[in-house]
Design an enzyme around this catalytic site. Structure first.
Site, PDB file in Angstrom:
ATOM      1  N   HIS A 350       0.846  -1.206   0.000  1.00  0.00           N
ATOM      2  CA  HIS A 350       0.000   0.000   0.000  1.00  0.00           C
ATOM      3  C   HIS A 350       0.880   1.254   0.000  1.00  0.00           C
ATOM      4  O   HIS A 350       0.716   2.159  -0.833  1.00  0.00           O
ATOM      5  CB  HIS A 350      -0.907  -0.002   1.242  1.00  0.00           C
ATOM      6  CG  HIS A 350      -1.714   1.239   1.357  1.00  0.00           C
ATOM      7  ND1 HIS A 350      -3.002   1.346   0.878  1.00  0.00           N
ATOM      8  CD2 HIS A 350      -1.405   2.451   1.874  1.00  0.00           C
ATOM      9  CE1 HIS A 350      -3.442   2.574   1.098  1.00  0.00           C
ATOM     10  NE2 HIS A 350      -2.512   3.264   1.705  1.00  0.00           N
ATOM     11  N   GLU A 351       1.873   1.275   0.890  1.00  0.00           N
ATOM     12  CA  GLU A 351       2.753   2.463   0.985  1.00  0.00           C
ATOM     13  C   GLU A 351       3.634   2.585  -0.241  1.00  0.00           C
ATOM     14  O   GLU A 351       3.851   3.680  -0.759  1.00  0.00           O
ATOM     15  CB  GLU A 351       3.608   2.379   2.253  1.00  0.00           C
ATOM     16  CG  GLU A 351       2.818   2.395   3.545  1.00  0.00           C
ATOM     17  CD  GLU A 351       1.861   3.568   3.656  1.00  0.00           C
ATOM     18  OE1 GLU A 351       0.794   3.401   4.260  1.00  0.00           O
ATOM     19  OE2 GLU A 351       2.161   4.660   3.113  1.00  0.00           O
ATOM     20  N   GLU A 378      -4.718   6.040  -2.829  1.00  0.00           N
ATOM     21  CA  GLU A 378      -4.841   4.926  -1.861  1.00  0.00           C
ATOM     22  C   GLU A 378      -5.004   3.586  -2.556  1.00  0.00           C
ATOM     23  O   GLU A 378      -4.842   2.544  -1.934  1.00  0.00           O
ATOM     24  CB  GLU A 378      -6.031   5.179  -0.937  1.00  0.00           C
ATOM     25  CG  GLU A 378      -5.931   6.452  -0.109  1.00  0.00           C
ATOM     26  CD  GLU A 378      -4.644   6.550   0.687  1.00  0.00           C
ATOM     27  OE1 GLU A 378      -4.198   7.677   0.962  1.00  0.00           O
ATOM     28  OE2 GLU A 378      -4.050   5.499   1.006  1.00  0.00           O
ATOM     29  N   HIS A 481      -6.667   9.044  11.801  1.00  0.00           N
ATOM     30  CA  HIS A 481      -7.048  10.013  10.782  1.00  0.00           C
ATOM     31  C   HIS A 481      -7.927  11.117  11.340  1.00  0.00           C
ATOM     32  O   HIS A 481      -7.902  12.251  10.838  1.00  0.00           O
ATOM     33  CB  HIS A 481      -7.753   9.283   9.639  1.00  0.00           C
ATOM     34  CG  HIS A 481      -6.895   8.271   8.976  1.00  0.00           C
ATOM     35  ND1 HIS A 481      -6.491   7.121   9.628  1.00  0.00           N
ATOM     36  CD2 HIS A 481      -6.328   8.224   7.748  1.00  0.00           C
ATOM     37  CE1 HIS A 481      -5.721   6.416   8.812  1.00  0.00           C
ATOM     38  NE2 HIS A 481      -5.603   7.057   7.676  1.00  0.00           N
TER      39      HIS A 481
HETATM   40  C1  SLC Z   1      -1.752   2.649   5.605  1.00  0.00           C
HETATM   41  C2  SLC Z   1      -2.300   3.795   5.711  1.00  0.00           C
HETATM   42  C3  SLC Z   1      -1.536   5.051   5.425  1.00  0.00           C
HETATM   43 SE1  SLC Z   1      -2.300   6.064   3.954  1.00  0.00          SE
HETATM   44  C4  SLC Z   1      -3.699   3.961   6.218  1.00  0.00           C
HETATM   45  O1  SLC Z   1      -3.909   4.870   7.005  1.00  0.00           O
HETATM   46  N1  SLC Z   1      -4.704   3.144   5.814  1.00  0.00           N
HETATM   47  C5  SLC Z   1      -4.612   2.086   4.801  1.00  0.00           C
HETATM   48  C6  SLC Z   1      -5.993   1.524   4.676  1.00  0.00           C
HETATM   49  C7  SLC Z   1      -6.874   2.187   5.668  1.00  0.00           C
HETATM   50  C8  SLC Z   1      -6.043   3.243   6.403  1.00  0.00           C
HETATM   51  C9  SLC Z   1      -6.006   2.946   7.902  1.00  0.00           C
HETATM   52  O2  SLC Z   1      -5.019   2.374   8.355  1.00  0.00           O
HETATM   53  O3  SLC Z   1      -6.998   3.284   8.581  1.00  0.00           O
HETATM   54 ZN    ZN Z   2      -2.379   5.238   1.901  1.00  0.00          ZN
END
Ligand code: SLC
Ligand code: ZN
Length: 599
Positions: A350-351, A378, A481
């Site tokens: 993902h990263e 994403e 987030h």
């Molecule tokens: C891996 C990351 C960095 Se953009 C992330 O925050 N993700 C990836 C998928 C969902 C979200 C989370 O962990 O809440």
């Molecule tokens: Zn991401």
């Protein structure tokens, strides 16, 4: 000599781009220094640089808006001016700008340094979210321990930032209004360039909801079998602490005891990775090799030199995984407290997908250095992981022994594990911003933040807290987030469009044919397909230089988001779940929770 006004404007944009790129580099370096090492000094330096950058942006904006850019014929310079014409939070007074920056940094610091005491040893009170609490939620099968970790994490994180968050909401809305948006939700949604975007998302959720409800009913039954009636109500919401994840956002960690067909070759290769001595670095190298096999870019040497791929000892840092563009077309980094598990191998991809996107559009002007929309950014890495996670690919890289076969039961097991990550995630990703949009719009006021959070979590995810909640708690603040002011609907978009991209690239690679059931979508692995890689690269190189339907059309031929890719991929699982739930007479959906949230 009359100078063509558009030529003059183009020259102005070039000067602006050079100055913006230089400043963005300096600002990102200061942000990295803070995120990688949380101290008063690194915080102060970061605040100073961003305050100075905001001052420059405000002055430059007064110059930029003098250009009659809406009248220009060239759509490209119109688009660049349009982006520069939105000043952002720099529109706030210097004092309020600094206050907003401080609030978010403080919430991030509290979240990233929060510690919790061990359930079995009250003297051990140094457990962090990563890796300790994450591992407890993943591995413990004791509902009391799970409830302790779940409650104490929220006590140490969300509850501590409620007042900062309230002030952050007010300042975010004030900044949005100064930019001529109704509130911060409208400001966030501008990135999707569609005034009916929220309706589009609602329509997508309605398309996938039946599949989610089937998965939910099956998982609830299996949890009921394991933990019994007084822990799991077979017709009720699922208690959130039992799902293997701190936020109940992905459920892969309960795969081992809820697997549909036990006794098959385990497709969770975590054990095999540990046995083969996998290190975080080797996980990143494996991912790089996948991208290179598609004729996409290798990581520059600087990436390996500057990245932080394991949790460093002896200092506080923001462990939440992130990928960074330093806007000089040379310096790109990942910061991740990687552990050796299969799930983390997917996070690595993902990263690395973010870094690949940065590399592909590094020639673009600064203002176009972004995803076609945030969901695209994403999705890139996850599209790769959809190939990497197939049993076929795991055999190719020696993580699954080649003797295992893809018989129908093994296929259900595989799609079930994928469903625990992709399908389970959808309502969570929707709820996070449904709640925040309502907060920004003033529909949810701070006296009811928490109970409205649980109302949405119950309504869409069909989960409930392990214990009663009150408005002393602030559970949304226990999610990175929310306290870091990172919009979340981008992940919902990503989990829909990644299957559209996957389907298109699989067709390009000759790995999937809708009319050939010997080539089902869920078995496709685009590994080493330079045709697929070249097609994807064409889209990635565009950055945000065109509206996202143009970018999507390059790869998929479609101009709309649609869930048909995801539904096609999970069709065998959907059918199996319907039959299985019918057999056991499962109640599809859930009655209201009997847990209370006291306002
Ligand atoms: C891996 C990351 C960095 Se953009 C992330 O925050 N993700 C990836 C998928 C969902 C979200 C989370 O962990 O809440
Ligand atoms: Zn991401």
């Amino acid at each position: 000599r009359v100078v063509d006004p558009e030529q003059q404007a183009r020259h102005y944009l070039q000067l602006l781009d050079r100055e913006y790129g230089r400043r963005a580099n300096a600002e990102t370096l200061a942000e990295w220094a803070y995120a990688a090492n949380i101290t008063d000094q690194t915080l102060q330096r970061k605040l100073n640089i961003s305050a100075e950058h905001a001052k420059f942006q405000k002055q430059q904006w007064l110059e930029t808006i003098k250009y009659p850019w809406q009248t220009y014929r060239d759509p490209d310079i119109r688009r660049q001016f349009q982006k520069y014409s939105v000043l952002g939070t720099a529109a706030l007074s210097e004092e309020k700008f600094d206050k907003l920056e401080k609030l978010v940094s403080e919430m991030e610091s509290i979240y990233s340094t929060a510690k919790v005491c061990d359930y079995n040893d009250a003297t051990q009170c140094d457990l962090s979210l990563e890796p300790e609490l994450t591992e407890r939620l993943a591995e413990s099968r004791d509902p009391k321990e799970l409830s302790h970790v779940w409650v104490e994490w929220r006590h140490a994180s969300g509850e501590k930032v409620r007042s900062q968050f309230e002030h952050y909401v007010a300042l975010s809305n004030e900044a949005a209004v100064l930019n001529n948006f109704t509130d911060a939700s409208a400001y966030w949604l501008k990135d999707y360039e569609a005034d009916d975007f929220q309706d589009q998302v609602k329509a997508l959720w309605d398309q996938v909801k039946p599949l989610y409800q089937q998965l939910h009913a099956y998982v609830r039954r299996r949890l009921h079998d394991k933990y019994g009636d007084d822990v799991v109500n077979r017709r009720g919401p699922i208690p959130a602490h039992l799902l293997g994840n701190m936020w109940a956002q992905t459920w892969n960690n309960i795969f081992d005891f809820t697997i549909p067909f036990p006794g098959k070759q385990s497709i969770d290769v975590t054990e095999e990775m540990v046995k083969q001595g996998y290190t975080p670095l080797r996980m990143f190298k494996l991912s790089e090799e996948f991208f290179v096999s598609l004729n996409l870019s290798a990581m520059p040497e600087l990436f390996w030199k500057n990245s932080i791929l394991e949790k460093p000892a002896g200092r506080e840092l923001i462990c939440h995984a992130s990928a960074w563009d330093f806007y000089d077309s040379k310096d790109f980094r990942i910061k991740m407290c990687t552990t050796v598990t299969m799930k983390q191998l997917f996070v690595v991809h993902h990263e690395m997908g973010h870094i690949q996107y940065y590399l592909q559009y590094k020639h673009q002007p600064t203002v176009y250095k972004g995803g076609a929309n945030p969901g695209f950014h994403e999705a890139v890495g996850d599209v790769m992981a959809l190939s990497v996670s197939t049993p076929k690919h795991l055999r190719k890289v020696g993580l699954l022994d080649s003797s295992s076969t893809d018989d129908p039961e093994a296929t259900i097991n595989y799609l079930y594990l994928q469903g625990l990550q992709k399908v389970a995630f959808l309502p969570f990703a929707y709820v996070v911003d449904l709640w925040r949009w309502a907060v920004f719009q003033g529909e949810i006021t701070s006296d009811a933040y928490n109970c409205n959070w649980w109302k949405l979590r119950g309504q869409y995810q069909g989960i409930e807290p392990p214990v009663d909640r009150t408005e002393e708690d602030f559970d949304p603040g226990a999610k990175y987030h929310v306290i870091a002011s990172v919009p979340y609907i981008r992940y919902f978009v990503s989990f829909i469009i990644q299957f559209q991209f996957h389907r298109a690239l699989c067709i390009e690679a000759g790995e999937y044919d809708p009319k050939d059931e010997t080539k089902p979508l869920h078995e496709c692995d685009i590994y080493q397909s330079t045709k697929a890689g070249n097609l994807l690269s064409k889209m990635l190189q565009m950055g945000s230089s065109k509206p996202w339907p143009d970018a999507m059309e390059v790869v998929t031929g479609q101009r709309l988001m649609d869930a048909s890719g995801l539904l096609e991929y999970f069709r065998p699982l959907h059918k199996w779940l319907e039959a299985e739930n019918a057999k056991t007479g499962e109640y599809i959906g859930w009655d209201p929770t009997d847990k209370h949230c006291v306002q």
